[in-house]
Design an enzyme around this catalytic site. Structure first.
Site, short mmCIF file in Angstrom:
data_model
loop_
_atom_site.label_atom_id
_atom_site.label_comp_id
_atom_site.label_asym_id
_atom_site.label_seq_id
_atom_site.Cartn_x
_atom_site.Cartn_y
_atom_site.Cartn_z
N ASP A 50 -6.59 -3.67 0.29
CA ASP A 50 -6.94 -2.60 -0.50
C ASP A 50 -6.10 -1.53 -0.72
OD1 ASP A 50 -6.93 -1.29 1.77
OD2 ASP A 50 -9.30 -1.01 2.00
N GLY A 51 -4.77 -1.88 -0.24
CA GLY A 51 -3.77 -0.60 -0.59
C GLY A 51 -3.92 0.36 0.35
N ASP A 106 11.09 -7.75 7.63
CA ASP A 106 10.71 -6.86 6.57
C ASP A 106 10.22 -5.37 7.31
OD1 ASP A 106 8.46 -8.57 7.45
OD2 ASP A 106 7.13 -6.92 6.82
N ARG A 146 0.89 -1.23 0.13
CA ARG A 146 -0.05 0.01 -0.09
C ARG A 146 0.74 1.19 0.11
NH1 ARG A 146 -2.02 -0.17 6.27
NH2 ARG A 146 0.16 -0.80 7.03
N ARG A 171 15.19 -3.04 3.01
CA ARG A 171 15.00 -3.51 4.65
C ARG A 171 15.71 -4.72 4.43
NH1 ARG A 171 8.96 -2.40 5.35
NH2 ARG A 171 8.42 -0.88 3.70
N ARG A 194 6.15 9.45 4.32
CA ARG A 194 7.30 9.24 5.07
C ARG A 194 8.78 9.21 4.49
NH1 ARG A 194 7.13 2.91 6.83
NH2 ARG A 194 7.52 2.66 4.51
#
EC number: 2.7.7.-
Length: 487
Positions: free
Chosen positions: A125-126, A252, A93, A183, A176
């Protein structure tokens, strides 16, 4: 400072190609409006603060508009989740819009979380909801203000787009910022899917872009891994010293830069409880507060496995073995400072562990204890704190040892001690009940409480007139809240 249309892009990760990410356009949300913005985070992009007030700002960070230079990508990765390997995860997402190159010569990723469906959304649904977006924003900026390495959050944009979780909520997006979104799981994915050339490409990218000084070492990848271990040891020491519980330390969710990353059901401790679990899905307590240290080391071992094509297993094991002593040194140094001590002594670990056991047994507020300990001369502060403890005699014994420890230093006045302690012991932290109050107001369309709480958390060590309500113990309903991963 710059306007939105003056940002300079240099999309280094996107240039790696489709083996590492997929081109995806964001899906816009309806009627976007700015909830809150961080002036200091926007400054990392050289963006003038008034840019956040423009309609264009909310349009860009809600998926309606994009810079021509942006190259939105959903990154692919895998990871160990609660100890079990999940072979294919990826940005379900979130989208890496691009990398901004600022005037200081730094690259900053623009990652838009809640940007809609991607090839990695699985059945999702992202979307991100307003609740989780506000929590990530506040946590990122609060940790940064405390001096704890973290991704940053530039803004939250809300909408009228309905989404369903346990109930109907509304979609939001959070921007962000981080200097990399690679990661541990990014390297794990390429290792376990047996893509050695692509694994080498990504490892080289991380080395050259983020650890260039390690290239001068005889074994560059070993030097890079050692620094990742060192950074994580320091990071986890700061989490533990300040009572931060991440909640979902899957590989992750571990940044290759050693910063706090991917906020979910996090919490700061209220009463000290080493066994505190903030994630209500963590039935076994794998990611409890006390387990964060061994889990970080376990995660580093998982990363080390992905680096075995470049570094010997023996060298990796030896380097992983450095984690615990490095962590212990950082942690003890931080706790000394929180106690107002400036000189290391052999019995300091015992002084700290005895205090924590006392706090555990009595349910003492972790943050306020240290702040109040520095408010007055030691003898007076200890007398004032005495009634918070169940076993008064044991506390008195500890207090006597602490006062003797202070007296042994002979390095200044009580005023100097107070200033030292107030510089490292926050008055304001992001307690879950404070976040919840701000979220409930925002869900009714009132963003003032989110903005006010953000401003308070930006200067956590400084007493702010009129903000006494943010420096209190939580009400009974607000203690030990467990938060859902649902976001």
């Amino acid at each position: 400072m710059k306007a939105l249309d003056e940002l300079v892009f240099d999309n280094r990760f996107a240039r790696l190609g489709d083996a590492f990410s997929t081109h995806v356009l964001p899906e816009p949300i309806d009627a976007p409006r700015l909830v809150v913005a961080s002036e200091s985070a926007l400054a990392l992009l050289d963006l003038a603060p008034e840019q956040s007030e423009l309609p264009l700002f909310a349009e860009i960070f809600s998926g309606h508009k994009l810079w021509a230079e942006a190259e939105p990508r959903a990154m692919v990765y895998s990871g160990h989740q609660f100890g079990s390997y999940n072979p294919r995860l990826g940005d379900g997402r979130g989208l890496l819009l691009g990398e901004v190159y600022n005037d200081a010569g730094e690259h900053w990723d623009l990652h838009l979380k809640g940007a809609g469906r991607t090839p990695y959304s699985r059945m999702g649904d992202g979307r991100a909801v307003l609740r989780s977006s506000i929590r990530e924003f506040l946590a990122s900026e609060a940790l940064h203000a405390l001096g704890i390495p973290s991704s940053r959050a530039a803004c939250v944009v809300s909408s009228n787009t309905p989404v369903w979780r346990e109930k109907q909520e509304y979609a939001a997006m959070v921007l962000r910022l981080a200097q990399s979104h690679v990661r541990f799981g990014s390297l794990e994915y390429l290792f376990y899917t047996k893509q050695p050339e692509h694994l080498k490409t990504l490892a080289e990218h991380v080395l050259t872009m983020h650890y260039p000084h390690c290239q001068e070492q005889p074994e560059p990848y070993l030097a890079m891994f050692r620094e990742i271990v060192e950074r994580n040891a320091e990071l986890i020491a700061k989490w533990q010293a300040y009572g931060f519980c991440h909640g979902v330390m899957n590989t992750d969710n571990m940044s290759i830069l050693g910063i706090t990353f991917d906020f979910g059901p996090f919490a700061f401790l209220d009463d000290f409880d080493e066994h505190f679990i903030c994630n209500h899905s963590d039935h076994e307590g794998r990611y409890s507060f006390s387990n964060q240290v061994p889990i970080a080391q376990w995660n580093l071992s998982a990363l080390g496995q992905a680096l075995t094509p470049f570094v010997s297993v023996e060298a990796l094991r030896e380097t992983i073995g450095l984690f615990l002593p490095l962590y212990q040194a950082h942690y003890l140094d931080l706790m000394r400072r929180r106690l107002g001590l400036t000189v290391a002594q052999d019995q300091d670990d015992k002084l700290v562990s005895q205090l924590l056991q006392l706090m555990q047994n009595s349910g003492v507020d972790y943050t306020l204890f240290f702040r109040r300990l520095g408010d007055q001369p030691a003898a007076q502060a200890l007398r004032a704190l005495r009634d918070d403890f169940v076993d008064i005699k044991v506390f008195d014994d500890w207090a006597q040892a602490y006062q003797a420890r202070i007296a042994a230093e002979e390095n200044g006045t009580e005023q100097a001690r107070k200033e030292r302690m107030h510089a490292v012991n926050p008055l304001y932290i992001l307690r879950n009940y404070l976040a919840q109050n701000a979220i409930e107001a925002a869900e009714k369309g009132d963003y003032e409480e989110v903005r006010r709480l953000h401003q308070v958390l930006c200067t956590p060590f400084t007493e702010q007139p009129g903000m006494e309500g943010y420096a209190q113990r939580p009400p009974d309903w607000g203690k030990h809240l467990e938060i859902s991963c649902s976001s």
